[in-house]
Design a protein around this motif. Structure first.
Motif, PDB file in Angstrom:
ATOM      1  N   CYS A 130       0.711  -1.131  -0.172  1.00 54.65           N
ATOM      2  CA  CYS A 130       0.159   0.110   0.102  1.00 54.65           C
ATOM      3  C   CYS A 130       0.879   1.119   0.127  1.00 54.65           C
ATOM      4  O   CYS A 130       0.366   2.415   0.039  1.00 54.65           O
ATOM      5  N   ALA A 131       2.102   1.122   0.028  1.00 52.60           N
ATOM      6  CA  ALA A 131       3.029   2.224   0.178  1.00 52.60           C
ATOM      7  C   ALA A 131       2.918   3.240  -0.761  1.00 52.60           C
ATOM      8  O   ALA A 131       3.153   4.485  -0.660  1.00 52.60           O
ATOM      9  N   ALA A 132       3.141   2.759  -2.152  1.00 53.43           N
ATOM     10  CA  ALA A 132       2.820   3.424  -3.344  1.00 53.43           C
ATOM     11  C   ALA A 132       1.629   4.652  -3.147  1.00 53.43           C
ATOM     12  O   ALA A 132       1.756   5.622  -3.710  1.00 53.43           O
ATOM     13  N   THR A 133       0.584   4.157  -2.649  1.00 53.00           N
ATOM     14  CA  THR A 133      -0.809   4.981  -2.380  1.00 53.00           C
ATOM     15  C   THR A 133      -0.371   6.144  -1.563  1.00 53.00           C
ATOM     16  O   THR A 133      -0.453   7.287  -1.756  1.00 53.00           O
ATOM     17  N   LEU A 134       0.286   5.812  -0.571  1.00 52.65           N
ATOM     18  CA  LEU A 134       0.491   6.712   0.731  1.00 52.65           C
ATOM     19  C   LEU A 134       1.590   7.556   0.192  1.00 52.65           C
ATOM     20  O   LEU A 134       1.528   8.849   0.320  1.00 52.65           O
ATOM     21  N   CYS A 144       3.333  12.214   9.532  1.00 50.01           N
ATOM     22  CA  CYS A 144       5.109  12.456   9.607  1.00 50.01           C
ATOM     23  C   CYS A 144       5.582  11.117   9.949  1.00 50.01           C
ATOM     24  O   CYS A 144       6.861  10.906   9.260  1.00 50.01           O
ATOM     25  N   THR A 145       5.089  10.324  10.554  1.00 49.85           N
ATOM     26  CA  THR A 145       5.566   9.055  11.143  1.00 49.85           C
ATOM     27  C   THR A 145       5.165   7.518  10.226  1.00 49.85           C
ATOM     28  O   THR A 145       3.951   7.685  10.446  1.00 49.85           O
ATOM     29  N   VAL A 146       5.908   7.028   9.403  1.00 50.45           N
ATOM     30  CA  VAL A 146       5.713   5.978   8.650  1.00 50.45           C
ATOM     31  C   VAL A 146       6.346   4.651   8.979  1.00 50.45           C
ATOM     32  O   VAL A 146       7.719   4.606   9.110  1.00 50.45           O
ATOM     33  N   VAL A 147       5.561   3.809   9.331  1.00 46.94           N
ATOM     34  CA  VAL A 147       6.071   2.268   9.471  1.00 46.94           C
ATOM     35  C   VAL A 147       5.604   1.501   8.332  1.00 46.94           C
ATOM     36  O   VAL A 147       4.419   1.360   8.218  1.00 46.94           O
ATOM     37  N   VAL A 148       6.624   0.880   7.615  1.00 49.74           N
ATOM     38  CA  VAL A 148       6.222   0.053   6.538  1.00 49.74           C
ATOM     39  C   VAL A 148       6.547  -1.426   7.047  1.00 49.74           C
ATOM     40  O   VAL A 148       7.584  -1.854   7.441  1.00 49.74           O
ATOM     41  N   ALA A 149       5.564  -1.969   6.913  1.00 52.14           N
ATOM     42  CA  ALA A 149       5.727  -3.779   7.253  1.00 52.14           C
ATOM     43  C   ALA A 149       5.925  -4.340   5.838  1.00 52.14           C
ATOM     44  O   ALA A 149       5.115  -4.059   4.823  1.00 52.14           O
ATOM     45  N   SER A 150       6.545  -5.739   5.858  1.00 50.72           N
ATOM     46  CA  SER A 150       6.326  -6.598   4.906  1.00 50.72           C
ATOM     47  C   SER A 150       5.474  -7.839   5.300  1.00 50.72           C
ATOM     48  O   SER A 150       5.446  -7.956   6.382  1.00 50.72           O
TER      49      SER A 150
END
Length: 555
Positions: A130-134, A144-150
């Motif tokens: 979903c990160a590309a959308t964000l 401001c704070t983003v945590v990306v999971a796999s």
């Protein structure tokens, strides 16, 4: 209304439940983590994750969130499908004293931007798919704070790496966002920190659950800790007669195919499962029925909450018989109307009748349910849950005579505090004596069983998800070549309803393909029209209001 339904309650189900024994969802979670520490809380892709592990991981993530200057009451969004990182993130956010903002992982950039702006979310925990959308909206939101999971983060090093490679493709690198922290890194850093548990009480906000509105503007239902705790305990009491038939000492296993970001999945599946010490089988993609059945074939199943479309797809799949359904004790249908044909096929194949319930985001969500000790499908939405009052009212708010249809209004400990920063919309939804207007028209029989006969609003329900015509119309009218349009719901054998879009052009060169391509960019999949029709004009009242009923009937 006199509570005539109490006489129909199954033996052992109380008229009221004590909702003051847990001050918050945090207290409820802490109790379960202690009580069931060594039991499996979830199974995902062949790996079991214990209550103790969820406890340790969420404590670490909560400590890390606090280190990011997130204060008590700050909003933190979660944008994930059903992966084990989701319940870990939710528990962490609540334990840090923050508010969970559930986000559909299928949201378009426009939809995500609105929700992050409206909620004021300072942080988001997101799956990398979903990160590309964000990335498209980060410059215009307060997050401001983003945590990306796999996907494979909690599957162990080797299996996790293999799963991540399969999900990303052989050559694709892990997708992230500039300045983001990987989920595993946040956990690792948090393990070296100390969580400072804030004082969280029953009147603190736990969740902002976004739902549509007749204006087409998505609104956040403010669900307090006491609202969600109350509904967990109400459902626990209601399900007791069915779950009592599970052999003593055997852990209740629930199929978690409903999206956990949806309020039904969040509270009635995830939170209730944690409360009762059950194990949830996490299904990240319930549309892949073959994979779902392959996963279920390895389990002993006791509970299957689902929407009509999922019941129907599972029962009709050629691999259905590969699953042992003999231990199934409860099949709960919600989110949309259960069709009689689906209910009959499910009962014939499993021997476990679908018990239909009714709820909405504004009620945390459960309001009514059929008794779980029955042996047939009733076609009604059942009886009000313990401690819940239902009344049928007219437009002026007066109770209608017995036997007459009226708008369903509900009052109970599970009803929301209001809409986030929308006192005007809250005032429209609530009566002076604390009843929530649902917008659904119902009738009640002499035993207290309620049945929905119509919807007051023009909402379309696609596979259990609400689609609001004004939102679709607002998006499509921004397409060059569209003069005006109208969206309506039409019957659909697979999804219950589908979106039909009627368009009036101002450019003769506009094609159906143009409209569909635009919708694919700007609308979540279930909101996109299945049918597109062009007309010279739209039917309207003398004052210019579009007659949606005529469009629905014209198909």
């Amino acid at each position: 209304m006199h509570k005539i339904w109490l006489k129909q309650y199954p033996a052992g189900v109380p008229a009221e439940v004590r909702t003051d024994l847990h001050a918050s969802l945090v207290a409820l979670l802490d109790e379960s983590f202690r009580k069931y520490r060594d039991l499996a809380a979830y199974r995902f892709m062949g790996r079991s994750i214990s209550y103790g592990e969820v406890d340790r991981l969420s404590q670490a993530l909560a400590a890390w969130l606090q280190s990011q200057r997130l204060d008590r009451g700050d909003r933190v969004a979660v944008m994930m499908p059903n992966v084990p990182q989701y319940p870990v993130a939710v528990a962490a956010i609540l334990r840090a004293g923050c508010v969970v903002v559930n986000v559909n992982p299928l949201h378009s950039a426009r939809e995500l931007e609105h929700q992050l702006k409206d909620s004021g979310a300072k942080a988001i925990v997101i799956l990398e798919s979903c990160a590309a959308t964000l990335q498209q909206v980060l410059g215009s939101v307060p997050t401001c704070t983003v945590v990306v999971a796999s996907t494979g983060d909690l599957l162990g090093w080797l299996k996790g790496a293999l799963v991540n490679r399969a999900v990303r493709g052989r050559t694709a690198p892990p997708y992230t966002v500039a300045g983001a922290v990987r989920f595993a890194d946040a956990i690792a850093r948090g393990r070296r920190m100390r969580l400072a548990p804030p004082s969280v009480g029953p009147d603190d906000i736990a969740v902002l659950q976004y739902t549509g509105g007749t204006t087409g503007v998505s609104k956040g239902a403010v669900l307090l800790h006491r609202n969600l705790v109350a509904n967990v305990l109400q459902c626990e009491a209601w399900y007791r007669p069915a779950l009592a038939r599970v052999p003593p000492g055997e852990q209740v296993v629930t199929v978690c195919a409903l999206p956990l970001h949806h309020v039904f999945g969040f509270n009635v599946v995830m939170m209730l499962g944690l409360r009762t010490g059950g194990c949830g089988i996490l299904i990240a993609n319930p549309r892949d029925i073959a994979a779902l059945l392959a996963e279920l074939s390895r389990q002993r199943l006791h509970s299957f909450p689902a929407v009509n479309t999922l019941f129907d797809a599972v029962a009709g799949h050629p691999d259905f018989a590969k699953v042992d359904w003999s231990h199934l004790r409860i099949s709960v249908g919600g989110g949309m109307a259960v069709q009689r044909a689906t209910a009959k096929r499910w009962l014939d194949k499993t021997g476990c009748p679908i018990v239909e319930g009714y709820g909405l985001s504004e009620a945390s969500p459960s309001v009514t349910c059929n008794p779980v000790d029955g042996d047939r499908f009733t076609g009604s939405i059942g009886l009000p849950l313990p401690g819940t009052e239902l009344m049928l009212i007219d437009d002026a708010g007066h109770e209608v005579p017995p036997g007459a249809p009226g708008e369903i209004a509900v009052r109970g400990p599970q009803v929301m505090a209001g809409y986030w920063q929308r006192p005007d919309e809250t005032a429209k939804a609530m009566t002076a004596d604390g009843f929530l207007r649902t917008g659904d028209i119902g009738v009640v029989d002499e035993r207290g069983y309620f049945r929905i006969v119509d919807r007051k609003k023009d909402m379309i329900v696609v596979s259990g998800f609400n689609v609001y015509p004004n939102e679709v119309e607002d998006v499509v009218t921004q397409l060059d070549g569209v003069r005006e349009c109208a969206a309506v719901g039409v019957p659909d054998a697979k999804a219950g309803e589908a979106v039909k879009l009627v368009v009036v052009k101002n450019d003769p060169a506009l094609t159906e393909a143009d409209v569909r391509a635009y919708c694919e960019t700007h609308l979540t999949g279930y909101k996109r029209p299945k049918w597109v029709e062009f007309r010279a004009d739209l039917p309207k009242t003398p004052v210019g209001k579009v007659l949606r009923r005529e469009l629905r009937e014209a198909r």
